[in-house]
Design a protein around this motif. Structure first.
Motif, PDB file in Angstrom:
ATOM      1  N   ALA A  90     -59.814  27.453  15.907  1.00  0.00           N
ATOM      2  CA  ALA A  90     -60.899  27.194  14.699  1.00  0.00           C
ATOM      3  C   ALA A  90     -60.791  27.768  13.567  1.00  0.00           C
ATOM      4  O   ALA A  90     -60.803  27.220  12.554  1.00  0.00           O
ATOM      5  CB  ALA A  90     -62.239  27.037  15.467  1.00  0.00           C
ATOM      6  N   ILE A  91     -60.743  29.271  13.790  1.00  0.00           N
ATOM      7  CA  ILE A  91     -60.873  30.196  12.740  1.00  0.00           C
ATOM      8  C   ILE A  91     -59.406  30.047  12.159  1.00  0.00           C
ATOM      9  O   ILE A  91     -59.306  29.987  10.570  1.00  0.00           O
ATOM     10  CB  ILE A  91     -60.946  31.703  13.149  1.00  0.00           C
ATOM     11  CG1 ILE A  91     -62.614  31.802  13.479  1.00  0.00           C
ATOM     12  CG2 ILE A  91     -60.726  32.624  11.943  1.00  0.00           C
ATOM     13  CD1 ILE A  91     -62.789  32.938  14.087  1.00  0.00           C
ATOM     14  N   SER A  92     -58.373  29.926  12.593  1.00  0.00           N
ATOM     15  CA  SER A  92     -57.112  29.969  12.175  1.00  0.00           C
ATOM     16  C   SER A  92     -57.067  28.646  11.050  1.00  0.00           C
ATOM     17  O   SER A  92     -56.291  28.423  10.213  1.00  0.00           O
ATOM     18  CB  SER A  92     -56.008  29.798  13.189  1.00  0.00           C
ATOM     19  OG  SER A  92     -55.975  31.089  13.875  1.00  0.00           O
ATOM     20  N   ALA A  93     -57.491  27.341  11.900  1.00  0.00           N
ATOM     21  CA  ALA A  93     -57.336  26.157  10.951  1.00  0.00           C
ATOM     22  C   ALA A  93     -58.175  26.161   9.657  1.00  0.00           C
ATOM     23  O   ALA A  93     -57.813  25.929   8.661  1.00  0.00           O
ATOM     24  CB  ALA A  93     -58.050  24.742  11.838  1.00  0.00           C
ATOM     25  N   VAL A  94     -59.373  26.932   9.574  1.00  0.00           N
ATOM     26  CA  VAL A  94     -60.189  26.798   8.536  1.00  0.00           C
ATOM     27  C   VAL A  94     -59.631  27.859   7.437  1.00  0.00           C
ATOM     28  O   VAL A  94     -59.399  27.556   6.338  1.00  0.00           O
ATOM     29  CB  VAL A  94     -61.833  27.334   8.891  1.00  0.00           C
ATOM     30  CG1 VAL A  94     -62.302  27.749   7.458  1.00  0.00           C
ATOM     31  CG2 VAL A  94     -62.451  26.373   9.508  1.00  0.00           C
ATOM     32  N   LEU A  95     -59.248  29.073   8.115  1.00  0.00           N
ATOM     33  CA  LEU A  95     -58.304  29.975   7.142  1.00  0.00           C
ATOM     34  C   LEU A  95     -57.287  29.471   6.346  1.00  0.00           C
ATOM     35  O   LEU A  95     -56.958  29.640   5.685  1.00  0.00           O
ATOM     36  CB  LEU A  95     -58.245  31.365   7.872  1.00  0.00           C
ATOM     37  CG  LEU A  95     -59.397  32.284   8.139  1.00  0.00           C
ATOM     38  CD1 LEU A  95     -59.082  33.356   9.077  1.00  0.00           C
ATOM     39  CD2 LEU A  95     -60.331  32.485   6.896  1.00  0.00           C
ATOM     40  N   GLY A  96     -56.571  28.705   7.531  1.00  0.00           N
ATOM     41  CA  GLY A  96     -55.187  27.918   6.781  1.00  0.00           C
ATOM     42  C   GLY A  96     -55.320  27.214   5.780  1.00  0.00           C
ATOM     43  O   GLY A  96     -54.825  27.238   4.875  1.00  0.00           O
ATOM     44  N   VAL A 109     -52.705  37.987  10.119  1.00  0.00           N
ATOM     45  CA  VAL A 109     -52.583  37.262  11.472  1.00  0.00           C
ATOM     46  C   VAL A 109     -52.915  38.406  12.578  1.00  0.00           C
ATOM     47  O   VAL A 109     -53.418  38.086  13.688  1.00  0.00           O
ATOM     48  CB  VAL A 109     -51.087  37.112  11.638  1.00  0.00           C
ATOM     49  CG1 VAL A 109     -51.136  36.283  13.043  1.00  0.00           C
ATOM     50  CG2 VAL A 109     -50.957  35.905  10.744  1.00  0.00           C
ATOM     51  N   PHE A 110     -52.944  39.664  12.495  1.00  0.00           N
ATOM     52  CA  PHE A 110     -53.338  40.815  13.445  1.00  0.00           C
ATOM     53  C   PHE A 110     -54.463  40.617  13.944  1.00  0.00           C
ATOM     54  O   PHE A 110     -54.755  40.737  15.044  1.00  0.00           O
ATOM     55  CB  PHE A 110     -53.510  42.154  12.635  1.00  0.00           C
ATOM     56  CG  PHE A 110     -53.977  43.234  13.508  1.00  0.00           C
ATOM     57  CD1 PHE A 110     -53.469  43.977  14.317  1.00  0.00           C
ATOM     58  CD2 PHE A 110     -55.347  43.518  13.208  1.00  0.00           C
ATOM     59  CE1 PHE A 110     -54.068  44.871  14.964  1.00  0.00           C
ATOM     60  CE2 PHE A 110     -56.150  44.497  13.752  1.00  0.00           C
ATOM     61  CZ  PHE A 110     -55.468  45.157  14.962  1.00  0.00           C
ATOM     62  N   TRP A 111     -55.522  40.019  13.233  1.00  0.00           N
ATOM     63  CA  TRP A 111     -56.966  39.693  13.747  1.00  0.00           C
ATOM     64  C   TRP A 111     -57.088  38.653  14.865  1.00  0.00           C
ATOM     65  O   TRP A 111     -58.004  38.494  15.473  1.00  0.00           O
ATOM     66  CB  TRP A 111     -57.790  39.377  12.435  1.00  0.00           C
ATOM     67  CG  TRP A 111     -57.898  40.568  11.734  1.00  0.00           C
ATOM     68  CD1 TRP A 111     -57.461  40.822  10.480  1.00  0.00           C
ATOM     69  CD2 TRP A 111     -58.692  41.836  12.145  1.00  0.00           C
ATOM     70  NE1 TRP A 111     -57.786  42.096  10.028  1.00  0.00           N
ATOM     71  CE2 TRP A 111     -58.383  42.505  10.971  1.00  0.00           C
ATOM     72  CE3 TRP A 111     -59.383  42.167  13.015  1.00  0.00           C
ATOM     73  CZ2 TRP A 111     -59.245  44.064  10.951  1.00  0.00           C
ATOM     74  CZ3 TRP A 111     -60.039  43.461  13.051  1.00  0.00           C
ATOM     75  CH2 TRP A 111     -59.733  44.349  11.977  1.00  0.00           C
ATOM     76  N   ALA A 112     -56.082  37.933  15.115  1.00  0.00           N
ATOM     77  CA  ALA A 112     -55.897  36.504  16.066  1.00  0.00           C
ATOM     78  C   ALA A 112     -56.402  37.443  17.404  1.00  0.00           C
ATOM     79  O   ALA A 112     -57.170  36.915  18.194  1.00  0.00           O
ATOM     80  CB  ALA A 112     -54.897  36.075  16.166  1.00  0.00           C
ATOM     81  N   PHE A 113     -55.649  38.491  17.965  1.00  0.00           N
ATOM     82  CA  PHE A 113     -55.882  39.078  19.378  1.00  0.00           C
ATOM     83  C   PHE A 113     -57.263  39.551  19.324  1.00  0.00           C
ATOM     84  O   PHE A 113     -57.908  39.482  20.245  1.00  0.00           O
ATOM     85  CB  PHE A 113     -54.798  40.105  19.614  1.00  0.00           C
ATOM     86  CG  PHE A 113     -54.840  40.674  20.890  1.00  0.00           C
ATOM     87  CD1 PHE A 113     -54.639  39.610  21.970  1.00  0.00           C
ATOM     88  CD2 PHE A 113     -55.073  41.765  21.289  1.00  0.00           C
ATOM     89  CE1 PHE A 113     -54.468  39.902  23.371  1.00  0.00           C
ATOM     90  CE2 PHE A 113     -55.162  42.132  22.473  1.00  0.00           C
ATOM     91  CZ  PHE A 113     -54.797  41.428  23.643  1.00  0.00           C
ATOM     92  N   PRO A 114     -57.779  40.475  18.450  1.00  0.00           N
ATOM     93  CA  PRO A 114     -59.174  41.114  18.607  1.00  0.00           C
ATOM     94  C   PRO A 114     -60.237  40.018  18.511  1.00  0.00           C
ATOM     95  O   PRO A 114     -61.041  40.139  19.413  1.00  0.00           O
ATOM     96  CB  PRO A 114     -59.144  41.897  17.396  1.00  0.00           C
ATOM     97  CG  PRO A 114     -57.796  42.375  16.944  1.00  0.00           C
ATOM     98  CD  PRO A 114     -57.045  41.303  17.193  1.00  0.00           C
ATOM     99  N   ILE A 115     -59.952  39.058  17.845  1.00  0.00           N
ATOM    100  CA  ILE A 115     -60.823  37.846  17.731  1.00  0.00           C
ATOM    101  C   ILE A 115     -60.865  37.372  18.939  1.00  0.00           C
ATOM    102  O   ILE A 115     -61.960  36.771  19.755  1.00  0.00           O
ATOM    103  CB  ILE A 115     -60.845  37.059  16.659  1.00  0.00           C
ATOM    104  CG1 ILE A 115     -61.112  37.664  15.223  1.00  0.00           C
ATOM    105  CG2 ILE A 115     -61.450  35.716  16.830  1.00  0.00           C
ATOM    106  CD1 ILE A 115     -60.401  36.776  13.907  1.00  0.00           C
ATOM    107  N   TRP A 116     -59.777  36.898  19.576  1.00  0.00           N
ATOM    108  CA  TRP A 116     -59.624  36.104  20.861  1.00  0.00           C
ATOM    109  C   TRP A 116     -60.292  37.054  22.145  1.00  0.00           C
ATOM    110  O   TRP A 116     -61.152  36.695  22.864  1.00  0.00           O
ATOM    111  CB  TRP A 116     -57.962  36.021  21.291  1.00  0.00           C
ATOM    112  CG  TRP A 116     -58.002  35.522  22.699  1.00  0.00           C
ATOM    113  CD1 TRP A 116     -58.250  34.283  23.035  1.00  0.00           C
ATOM    114  CD2 TRP A 116     -57.455  36.059  23.952  1.00  0.00           C
ATOM    115  NE1 TRP A 116     -57.895  34.024  24.546  1.00  0.00           N
ATOM    116  CE2 TRP A 116     -57.478  35.225  25.107  1.00  0.00           C
ATOM    117  CE3 TRP A 116     -57.067  37.393  23.967  1.00  0.00           C
ATOM    118  CZ2 TRP A 116     -57.062  35.684  25.942  1.00  0.00           C
ATOM    119  CZ3 TRP A 116     -56.631  37.706  25.456  1.00  0.00           C
ATOM    120  CH2 TRP A 116     -56.700  36.795  26.399  1.00  0.00           C
TER     121      TRP A 116
END
Length: 138
Positions: A90-96, A109-116
Motif C-alpha cells: 500500500a505504501i509503495s503504491a501511494v509513494l510510487g 527502497v531500503f525502508w521496505a524491509f523495516p516497514i514490513w
C-alpha cells in the motif's frame, strides 16, 4: 503467556546471530565506505553486504514456518506477515504514484524491509492482545 515451541527456540537461535550479523554489516559497511571511499565493484560489493543478513532472516522465518508444528502459531505468523506485506504494498503504491507525478522526490527502497518488520510486529501484538481478550472472556 504463550508457550515457546521447539521451532520457536530454533528460530530464536537462528534469528539472533543473523540480526547481529546485520548490525555488524551495516556498521562495518558504513565505516568502510566513509573511510575508504571505494568505487566500482568494491563499492557495489560493500553495498550488498548488509542485504545478505536480511536475506538470511527471510530464510530463518521460512524455516520457522516450515518447522512449527502448532498450526495456530504458524497461521498467526503467516497472517501477520501478510499484513506486513499489505502495508508495504500500500505504501509503495501511494509513494510510487506520488513519485511518478513528481509530487515528491525519490524515496529510498531500503525502508521496505523495516516497514514490513514493524507492520508484522504490530500485527503480532494485535493478535496476541486479541487472543488474551478472547481467553479472558471464556
Amino acid at each position: 503467556m504463550q508457550r515457546t515451541t521447539p521451532a520457536g527456540r530454533r528460530y530464536l537461535k537462528r534469528f539472533t546471530p543473523t540480526m547481529l550479523a546485520y548490525v555488524v554489516a551495516v556498521l562495518g559497511t558504513s565505516v568502510a565506505v566513509d573511510q575508504l571511499h571505494p568505487t566500482g565493484a568494491a563499492l557495489a560489493t560493500l553495498s550488498i553486504l548488509p542485504a545478505l543478513p536480511i536475506l538470511a532472516v527471510l530464510v530463518v522465518i521460512g524455516l520457522y514456518i516450515r518447522e512449527e508444528t502448532d498450526e495456530y502459531l504458524r497461521q498467526r505468523v503467516v497472517t501477520s506477515m501478510l499484513f506486513g506485506i499489505g502495508v508495504v504494498l500500500a505504501i509503495s503504491a501511494v509513494l510510487g504514484f506520488l513519485q511518478i507525478y513528481r509530487a515528491i522526490g525519490q524515496v529510498d527502497v531500503f525502508w521496505a524491509f523495516p516497514i514490513w518488520c514493524g507492520s508484522w510486529g504490530l500485527a503480532q501484538c494485535v493478535l496476541a492482545w486479541r487472543d488474551r481478550m478472547a481467553g479472558g472472556e471464556a
